[in-house]
Scaffold this motif. Structure first.
Motif, short mmCIF file in Angstrom:
data_model
loop_
_atom_site.label_atom_id
_atom_site.label_comp_id
_atom_site.label_asym_id
_atom_site.label_seq_id
_atom_site.Cartn_x
_atom_site.Cartn_y
_atom_site.Cartn_z
N ALA A 291 0.85 -1.19 0.00
CA ALA A 291 0.00 0.00 0.00
C ALA A 291 0.88 1.24 0.00
CB ALA A 291 -0.90 0.00 1.22
N PHE A 292 0.75 2.06 -1.03
CA PHE A 292 1.48 3.32 -1.09
C PHE A 292 0.68 4.40 -0.37
CE2 PHE A 292 2.86 0.88 -4.76
CZ PHE A 292 4.24 1.01 -4.72
N ARG A 293 1.36 5.22 0.41
CA ARG A 293 0.64 6.25 1.16
C ARG A 293 0.04 7.29 0.21
NH1 ARG A 293 5.28 10.18 3.89
NH2 ARG A 293 6.23 10.88 1.93
N ILE A 294 -0.94 8.01 0.69
CA ILE A 294 -1.55 9.08 -0.10
C ILE A 294 -0.51 10.18 -0.32
CG2 ILE A 294 -3.36 10.84 -0.17
CD1 ILE A 294 -5.06 9.00 1.58
N PRO A 295 -0.25 10.56 -1.57
CA PRO A 295 0.78 11.57 -1.84
C PRO A 295 0.35 12.97 -1.42
CG PRO A 295 -0.31 10.91 -3.87
CD PRO A 295 -0.85 10.02 -2.80
N ASN A 296 1.30 13.90 -1.43
CA ASN A 296 0.94 15.28 -1.11
C ASN A 296 0.01 15.84 -2.17
OD1 ASN A 296 2.48 16.52 -3.31
ND2 ASN A 296 4.32 16.10 -2.11
N ILE A 297 -0.57 16.99 -1.89
CA ILE A 297 -1.64 17.53 -2.75
C ILE A 297 -1.18 17.77 -4.18
CG2 ILE A 297 -1.18 19.92 -2.10
CD1 ILE A 297 -4.66 18.29 -2.71
N PHE A 298 0.08 18.17 -4.36
CA PHE A 298 0.59 18.43 -5.71
C PHE A 298 0.69 17.12 -6.50
CE2 PHE A 298 2.37 21.73 -2.92
CZ PHE A 298 1.81 22.85 -3.52
N ASN A 299 1.20 16.08 -5.83
CA ASN A 299 1.31 14.78 -6.50
C ASN A 299 -0.04 14.11 -6.67
OD1 ASN A 299 4.06 14.72 -7.07
ND2 ASN A 299 4.59 13.93 -5.06
N PHE B 105 -3.62 13.18 -13.32
CA PHE B 105 -3.72 13.66 -14.70
C PHE B 105 -2.42 13.56 -15.51
CE2 PHE B 105 -6.98 16.12 -12.36
CZ PHE B 105 -8.09 15.71 -13.07
N LEU B 106 -1.25 13.53 -14.86
CA LEU B 106 0.00 13.70 -15.59
C LEU B 106 0.94 12.50 -15.54
CD1 LEU B 106 0.77 17.34 -14.34
CD2 LEU B 106 -0.36 16.66 -16.48
N ARG B 107 0.93 11.72 -14.47
CA ARG B 107 1.93 10.67 -14.30
C ARG B 107 1.26 9.36 -13.92
NH1 ARG B 107 5.79 12.34 -9.68
NH2 ARG B 107 6.85 10.47 -10.40
N LYS B 108 1.98 8.26 -14.22
CA LYS B 108 1.52 6.96 -13.77
C LYS B 108 1.80 6.83 -12.28
CE LYS B 108 2.30 4.55 -18.15
NZ LYS B 108 3.03 3.43 -18.83
N SER B 109 0.92 6.13 -11.58
CA SER B 109 1.11 5.93 -10.15
C SER B 109 2.27 4.98 -9.88
CB SER B 109 -0.17 5.35 -9.53
OG SER B 109 -0.34 3.99 -9.93
N THR C 143 -9.24 7.06 -6.63
CA THR C 143 -9.18 8.48 -6.97
C THR C 143 -10.53 9.14 -6.71
OG1 THR C 143 -9.88 8.12 -9.27
CG2 THR C 143 -7.50 8.02 -8.81
N THR C 144 -10.50 10.49 -6.69
CA THR C 144 -11.71 11.30 -6.73
C THR C 144 -11.76 11.90 -8.15
OG1 THR C 144 -10.64 13.37 -6.07
CG2 THR C 144 -11.33 11.87 -4.29
N PRO C 145 -12.78 12.66 -8.49
CA PRO C 145 -12.82 13.24 -9.84
C PRO C 145 -11.60 14.11 -10.19
CG PRO C 145 -14.99 13.36 -8.86
CD PRO C 145 -14.07 12.86 -7.78
N PHE C 146 -10.96 14.70 -9.19
CA PHE C 146 -9.87 15.62 -9.48
C PHE C 146 -8.55 15.27 -8.82
CE2 PHE C 146 -13.82 18.08 -9.85
CZ PHE C 146 -13.73 18.47 -11.18
N LEU C 147 -8.54 14.28 -7.92
CA LEU C 147 -7.32 13.98 -7.19
C LEU C 147 -7.09 12.47 -7.10
CD1 LEU C 147 -7.61 16.48 -4.19
CD2 LEU C 147 -6.11 16.71 -6.17
#
Length: 251
Positions: free
Chosen positions: A52-60, A66-70, A99-103
């Motif tokens: 389990a990977f922790r929840i990243p900071n808000i920027f990540n 939208f920009l990178r593979k997890s 995910t949520t719609p935006f994060l």
């Protein structure tokens, strides 16, 4: 929830989903730290490993949405790529993303659990380990094999190579796969790839000697660069630790 599951495990889809959805309250702890956690689960007669990977900071969270593979997706894809290149790694089974719609939120990587005899870390602590020189030289040849196949394992560090003995031979398996580059590596990049493995000059001497045999390069050229990169990495590592301590003190 998004997930990708290996074809061979499709019949276990619901069971694996249940493991992931109940990760916090089920399974056997294997590794628990501030960044990521790994638990073991029994699937039929097989033990599987869920990271389990922790929840990243808000920027990540935005970047991974939208920009990178997890990290989980990269781990899964890189594992399949390594296997196709005949490089050992625990068998990939699935990855999950929430995910949520935006994060972006949490992600999980599922693989077989490989029982190993040791990791490279044991070699840095016990110089009397049976077959010590043989294992260290075999590990060096394994690293050369990675380089020849264009695999730049960015987390080539003591805990990330599992070692299993088969008869008189040793097999090596990479774990913690989410940071890799693929492509031709120049000499300096290859040697720098050893820099995070040990603080011991004697180990660098052996690895330099074996890598020289693999490449035909001059031993002194390899050793001088490998030891320089090792010392440079250690200086940066300890400088970073000192800065963290100061930051915590000020807070």
């Amino acid at each position: 929830m998004k997930y990708i599951l290996e074809e061979a495990y499709k019949s276990y889809r619901e069971t694996i989903k249940t493991f992931v959805l109940n990760f916090n309250t089920s399974g056997e702890d294997f590794i628990v730290d501030q960044r990521n956690s790994i638990k073991l689960f029994v699937l039929s007669e097989e033990t599987i490993n869920i990271k389990a990977f922790r929840i990243p900071n808000i920027f990540n969270q935005f970047a991974y949405k939208f920009l990178r593979k997890s990290k989980a997706q990269r781990s899964y894809e890189y594992a399949n790529r390594l296997i196709k290149l005949d490089i050992g790694t625990p068998k990939p089974i699935a990855y999950f993303e929430f995910t949520t719609p935006f994060l972006f939120k949490k992600s999980f990587y599922v693989s077989e659990h490989l029982n190993c005899d040791l990791t490279y870390r044991e070699l840095t602590k016990n110089f009397n380990y049976p077959d010590y020189d043989t294992i260290l030289r075999a590990f060096t040849r394994f690293t050369y094999k990675l380089h020849q196949k264009g695999i730049h394992f960015l987390d080539h560090s003591p805990g990330n190579t599992l070692i299993k003995k088969h008869g008189s031979d040793y097999d090596f398996y990479l774990v913690d796969l989410n940071r890799m580059h693929f492509g031709t590596m120049d000499f300096e990049t290859r040697i720098k790839n050893f820099s995070r493995l040990t603080i011991h000059k004697s180990m660098v001497e052996v690895m330099s000697d074996e890598y020289a045999k693999c490449t035909g390069e001059d031993y002194n050229k390899i050793f001088d660069l490998m030891w320089y990169e090792t010392e440079t990495f250690q200086e940066k590592f300890h400088r970073k630790k000192r800065l963290k301590k100061r930051f915590k003190f000020w807070n």
